[in-house]
Write an enzyme that holds these catalytic residues in place. Structure first.
Site, PDB file in Angstrom:
ATOM      1  N   LYS A  71      10.011   2.401  -3.337  1.00 20.56           N
ATOM      2  CA  LYS A  71      10.817   2.376  -4.712  1.00 20.56           C
ATOM      3  C   LYS A  71      10.001   2.696  -5.705  1.00 20.56           C
ATOM      4  CE  LYS A  71      12.119  -1.569  -6.199  1.00 20.56           C
ATOM      5  NZ  LYS A  71      11.752  -2.288  -4.830  1.00 20.56           N
ATOM      6  N   THR A  73       6.907   4.342  -5.740  1.00 19.12           N
ATOM      7  CA  THR A  73       6.607   5.713  -5.536  1.00 19.12           C
ATOM      8  C   THR A  73       7.693   6.541  -5.905  1.00 19.12           C
ATOM      9  OG1 THR A  73       5.292   5.038  -3.595  1.00 19.12           O
ATOM     10  CG2 THR A  73       5.869   7.220  -3.879  1.00 19.12           C
ATOM     11  N   ARG A  94       7.197  -2.860 -13.865  1.00 17.36           N
ATOM     12  CA  ARG A  94       6.523  -4.170 -13.967  1.00 17.36           C
ATOM     13  C   ARG A  94       4.897  -3.966 -13.406  1.00 17.36           C
ATOM     14  NH1 ARG A  94       9.462  -7.048  -9.378  1.00 17.36           N
ATOM     15  NH2 ARG A  94       9.254  -4.864  -8.526  1.00 17.36           N
ATOM     16  N   LYS A 105       1.652  -7.331   0.915  1.00 13.47           N
ATOM     17  CA  LYS A 105       2.229  -6.202   0.438  1.00 13.47           C
ATOM     18  C   LYS A 105       1.363  -5.144  -0.099  1.00 13.47           C
ATOM     19  CE  LYS A 105       5.966  -4.952  -2.802  1.00 13.47           C
ATOM     20  NZ  LYS A 105       5.153  -4.170  -3.650  1.00 13.47           N
ATOM     21  N   ALA A 273      11.566 -10.266  -7.738  1.00 13.84           N
ATOM     22  CA  ALA A 273      12.977 -10.337  -7.548  1.00 13.84           C
ATOM     23  C   ALA A 273      13.384 -11.217  -6.556  1.00 13.84           C
ATOM     24  CB  ALA A 273      13.592  -9.097  -7.484  1.00 13.84           C
ATOM     25  N   PHE A 301      12.512  -5.401  -5.091  1.00 15.13           N
ATOM     26  CA  PHE A 301      13.295  -5.575  -3.952  1.00 15.13           C
ATOM     27  C   PHE A 301      14.656  -4.973  -3.667  1.00 15.13           C
ATOM     28  CE2 PHE A 301      10.292  -9.441  -3.797  1.00 15.13           C
ATOM     29  CZ  PHE A 301       9.597  -9.084  -2.698  1.00 15.13           C
ATOM     30  N   PHE A 381       9.732  11.130   5.248  1.00 16.82           N
ATOM     31  CA  PHE A 381       8.337  11.117   6.126  1.00 16.82           C
ATOM     32  C   PHE A 381       8.498  12.568   7.108  1.00 16.82           C
ATOM     33  CE2 PHE A 381       8.722   6.851   4.696  1.00 16.82           C
ATOM     34  CZ  PHE A 381       7.833   6.160   4.912  1.00 16.82           C
ATOM     35  N   TRP A 409       5.744  11.564  -2.419  1.00 18.98           N
ATOM     36  CA  TRP A 409       4.434  10.958  -1.950  1.00 18.98           C
ATOM     37  C   TRP A 409       3.511  12.269  -1.689  1.00 18.98           C
ATOM     38  CZ3 TRP A 409       1.022  11.342   2.198  1.00 18.98           C
ATOM     39  CH2 TRP A 409       0.071  10.120   2.113  1.00 18.98           C
TER      40      TRP A 409
END
Length: 556
Positions: A71, A73, A94, A105, A273, A301, A381, A409
């Site tokens: 998210k 990214t 954030r 994470k 979140a 999240f 991907f 990405w």
């Protein structure tokens, strides 16, 4: 293939003064933290306050899985893509917490060629905002215990102290502790607790306060305990507000950094979140809207947590109205929701995709309840197949959602152009009719049950006896009109992290309810969610190191 940290460390950054110049910010309106970080002054924020607002774009996602969604990214890549199209955009994110950085994470600076830099600074100490929040929180705790030690003029019942200490690290052994052991001068013996800094009410207050006056008013309303008569005792009564505000003075100012492609980014505040309200600061979002034609922000999240709180708490309190929502998913995560093991996600599996896409479907339906146009993007991907992508595209379009593939990405802003064009087209052709999910006048139970039923898909809410008692007390105390901040595990729409896909008709279990009076919401703890996480068996910290030249490795 280069790692995220290698890409970030090889980046050629512009001096932050140059990034600021692109927004019309002068040297005098910055407070520099080295060459590549700065805080924006109150003078600049006041200067641009009369500018018209740009368009507000929220980025959210399906429920997170071990397969990853990306998210942040996507948020960064979308901002870079707007730059490629000649559009003036500012990203508002954030700040990362040290807990997940060293836990399970990793950091929160994006990935690949869609990152915020300097990446190591952002993921570690940054400009000290979290340290200021932690210090203000623990100053209040120290003043509270000192008040009791020095005669307890406010008649605080030590069995009804609700204020907790905090630190910005996952440390499960601090969840429940005993303090005051030793001699008489060491304080009163009582049970105490720690939360992680991102779950502190001070974090929520910093992120929701519009200015210093508002900050101090909110701090004064914090309920720290109850007296022997059952009445609330506040931070204002403890005379803690001025000193806390002094610690938070610089932390109130948004931080300016850049992406790999020099797109301006405001990074400010960092509540989780799943256990907090999950949004960056109101000051950063509102300032970004005044600085550019487009503000791209995210909420933590899945959309059942971050987006719901963005809409029902942040927008409700501030009057913000999003113009569009980007909903992030991956083929891999959808197949994981369809029952495929993580090791087998690379193989084409349309059957599992069809089974797992119901998770995406529920998030689409939820977002549409708020009246905001939705664009679904697949974070691409290499293992995704044409058949899988086509199926998701068709699925979204059948549900009145725009669709775009994102390759940010691997390609940075260039890989997000298709998404940016789809967002721009949506902003032009589809009107946002934003509305909150529930009205203030509903009771706290009705609000909880509305979120449980409408957003999670629950059939019934089960309240622990203690929670029912707390709800009744809060209603009688005048907090019934506040919004609810649901603390729930992030991995499932339910309160059971093992229920993937789209569970229906389940029982949501509410075990505890308390008010964050300064932040302005009622926190509802469901299931087994913890406000102080623990470290995993193999924490990320094992892989982080620094060499003799000061180069950090293993951070992501």
């Amino acid at each position: 293939m280069k790692t995220d940290i290698q890409i970030a460390q090889e980046a050629v950054m512009q001096p932050i003064t140059q990034v600021a110049e692109s927004l019309g910010i002068t040297m005098e309106e910055l407070e520099l933290y080295g060459k590549y970080k700065a805080k924006i002054s109150d003078e600049y924020i006041n200067k641009v306050s009369s500018n018209p607002d740009g368009k507000l774009i929220l980025v959210t996602a399906i429920n997170p899985t071990p397969a990853g969604e990306g998210k942040t990214t996507i948020s960064i890549g979308l901002g870079q893509a707007f730059g490629k199209l000649g559009k003036k955009a500012v990203i508002a994110l954030r700040e990362p917490s040290l807990g997940p950085c060293f836990g399970i994470k990793g950091g929160a600076a994006g990935g690949g060629y869609a990152q915020v830099v300097p990446m190591e600074d952002l993921n570690l100490h940054f400009t000290g905002d979290f340290h200021a929040i932690t210090s203000a929180n623990n100053l209040l705790a120290a003043l509270l215990d000192n008040h009791i030690q020095q005669g307890n003029e406010l008649q605080i019942d030590t069995r009804q102290i609700v204020w907790k200490r905090c630190e910005d690290m996952n440390d499960r052994v601090l969840r429940n502790i005993v303090v005051g052991l030793g001699s008489k001068t060491d304080g009163v013996v009582r049970e105490d607790h720690f939360v992680i800094t991102v779950a502190s009410e001070i974090m929520a207050i910093l992120c929701l306060a519009s200015d210093m006056k508002d900050l101090k008013e909110r701090l004064s309303r914090i309920i720290v305990a109850y007296n022997y008569a059952g009445e609330p005792v506040t931070a204002g009564q403890l005379k803690a507000v001025g000193a806390m505000a002094a610690l938070l003075k610089d932390a109130m100012k948004p931080n300016l950094v850049q992406t790999l492609e020099h797109t301006p980014v405001l990074v400010h505040g960092g509540p989780f979140a799943n256990i907090a309200h999950g949004c960056n600061s109101v000051r950063a979002t509102k300032t970004a809207l005044k600085m550019a034609d487009y503000c791209i922000t995210e909420a933590g999240f899945g959309a059942d947590l971050g987006a719901e709180k963005f809409f029902d708490i942040k927008c409700r309190m501030t009057g913000l109205k999003p113009d569009a929502v980007v909903l992030v998913a991956t083929i891999r995560a959808l197949k994981y929701n369809g029952g495929v093991a993580k090791a087998d996600l690379n193989a084409e599996n349309l059957e599992a995709l069809q089974k797992g896409i119901v998770n995406l479907e529920k998030h689409i339906e939820n977002l549409q309840k708020y009246g905001v146009p939705v664009v679904v993007t697949l974070n691409s991907f290499l293992t995704d197949t044409e058949a899988e992508i086509s199926y998701v595209k068709r699925f979204c379009e059948e549900r009145n959602c725009e669709f775009a593939l994102s390759e940010v990405w691997a390609k940075g802003g260039e890989g997000g152009v298709a998404l940016a064009e789809k967002v721009l087209e949506t902003l032009e052709k589809k009107e946002s009719n934003f509305r909150v999910l529930y009205e203030d006048e509903l009771s706290l139970k009705e609000k909880i049950e509305t979120v449980a039923r409408e957003i999670y898909g629950a059939g019934y809410v089960n309240y622990a006896p203690a929670a029912l008692k707390q709800l009744s007390m809060l209603e009688k105390a005048g907090f019934g009109k506040l919004p609810v901040c649901m603390a729930k595990n992030q991995y499932s729409l339910s309160d059971d992290p093992t229920l993937l896909g789209r569970p229906v008709g389940f029982e949501l279990n509410v075990r505890e309810v308390y008010v964050s009076a300064g932040a302005g919401f009622v926190v509802v703890l469901t299931g087994a969610v913890m406000t102080m996480p623990g470290l995993p068996k193999q924490p990320v910290a094992f892989d982080i190191d620094v060499d003799e030249n000061g180069k950090i490795t293993g951070l992501f």
